[in-house]
Design an enzyme around this catalytic site. Sequence first.
Site, PDB file in Angstrom:
ATOM      1  N   SER A  71       0.826  -1.210   0.000  1.00  0.00           N
ATOM      2  CA  SER A  71       0.000   0.000   0.000  1.00  0.00           C
ATOM      3  C   SER A  71       0.860   1.260   0.000  1.00  0.00           C
ATOM      4  CB  SER A  71      -0.907   0.027   1.221  1.00  0.00           C
ATOM      5  OG  SER A  71      -1.628  -1.172   1.336  1.00  0.00           O
TER       6      SER A  71
HETATM    7  N1  SAH Z   1      -0.615  -5.235   4.089  1.00  0.00           N
HETATM    8  C1  SAH Z   1       0.071  -5.511   2.842  1.00  0.00           C
HETATM    9  C2  SAH Z   1      -0.776  -5.124   1.640  1.00  0.00           C
HETATM   10  C3  SAH Z   1      -0.937  -6.293   0.780  1.00  0.00           C
HETATM   11  S1  SAH Z   1      -2.138  -6.259  -0.494  1.00  0.00           S
HETATM   12  C4  SAH Z   1       1.439  -4.851   2.814  1.00  0.00           C
HETATM   13  O1  SAH Z   1       1.751  -4.078   3.715  1.00  0.00           O
HETATM   14  O2  SAH Z   1       2.213  -5.119   1.892  1.00  0.00           O
HETATM   15  C5  SAH Z   1      -3.384  -7.304   0.190  1.00  0.00           C
HETATM   16  C6  SAH Z   1      -2.977  -8.735   0.519  1.00  0.00           C
HETATM   17  O3  SAH Z   1      -4.139  -9.382   1.000  1.00  0.00           O
HETATM   18  C7  SAH Z   1      -2.486  -9.559  -0.668  1.00  0.00           C
HETATM   19  O4  SAH Z   1      -1.224 -10.090  -0.380  1.00  0.00           O
HETATM   20  C8  SAH Z   1      -3.541 -10.650  -0.795  1.00  0.00           C
HETATM   21  O5  SAH Z   1      -3.008 -11.906  -1.208  1.00  0.00           O
HETATM   22  C9  SAH Z   1      -4.093 -10.732   0.613  1.00  0.00           C
HETATM   23  N2  SAH Z   1      -5.410 -11.330   0.743  1.00  0.00           N
HETATM   24  C10 SAH Z   1      -6.494 -11.184  -0.058  1.00  0.00           C
HETATM   25  N3  SAH Z   1      -7.523 -11.902   0.422  1.00  0.00           N
HETATM   26  C11 SAH Z   1      -7.095 -12.508   1.569  1.00  0.00           C
HETATM   27  C12 SAH Z   1      -7.680 -13.398   2.504  1.00  0.00           C
HETATM   28  N4  SAH Z   1      -8.948 -13.822   2.400  1.00  0.00           N
HETATM   29  N5  SAH Z   1      -6.929 -13.819   3.541  1.00  0.00           N
HETATM   30  C13 SAH Z   1      -5.644 -13.423   3.694  1.00  0.00           C
HETATM   31  N6  SAH Z   1      -5.034 -12.605   2.830  1.00  0.00           N
HETATM   32  C14 SAH Z   1      -5.739 -12.149   1.772  1.00  0.00           C
END
Ligand code: SAH
Length: 222
Positions: A71
């Site tokens: 993000s």
């Molecule tokens: N917090 C992260 C942002 C990652 S983007 C950072 O600081 O880099 C969102 C993430 O959520 C992705 O890696 C995606 O694979 C994950 N995601 C999506 N649906 C999910 C679920 N049901 N359970 C766990 N992770 C999930």
Amino acid sequence: MNPDLVQSGIGMTSERTRERLVNSLRREGIRDERVLEVMRTIPRHLFIEEALASRAYENTALPIGRGQTISQPYIVARMTEALLEGRELDRVLEVGTGSGYQAAVLSPLVRRVYTVERIALLLEQARVRFRQLRLRNIHPRLADGSMGLPECGPYDGIMVTAAPEGIPRQLVEQLRPGARMVLPVGGRDGQALVRVTRTARGYDTELLEPVNFVPLLGGVEP
Ligand code: SAH
């Protein structure tokens, strides 16, 4: 602040680059000094691939592989500030570990961070970073986080970094009474950042601002 964390952040980027990021966060309205200090200290360049590392302290989202993104720093700071506002948090759950950056930002600010990711490859890379930076209060787990992580709850705070279409009831149920969850809600037509507070009867919601996250998906994958 953990000395390994400070050390690993030196070299790749100058003080000045990071100061610029913090200044831009201030301009955008981030006020919590603890959050700003953590944003200055956590080495964001270690959470993205080397080819993009020179852009690590720009205030933009960047790809982390598998169609996912780390993000924008402003959003990380905003969500952290909204979760903490006026509170000391003990157990916090993050859904969507991704690169691990948001969990690393939470790490010095709360007692324990549980973080759940559904893509095994991303979780493994995040685990290595947590080890390198000795962020020992982060507990990563491969799981479908749309169901939360009931066995480690209830939580004093939950942060979701992928967008569900609506507020997931199971997550609300894993909040302690009075505890808050910060999450993006919505689909392709637009999403809003929402803060949910669990109450005796259900929950209250506050609309924070428009956002743009990857969708919350079900199941796990390699
Ligand atoms: N917090 C992260 C942002 C990652 S983007 C950072 O600081 O880099 C969102 C993430 O959520 C992705 O890696 C995606 O694979 C994950 N995601 C999506 N649906 C999910 C679920 N049901 N359970 C766990 N992770 C999930």
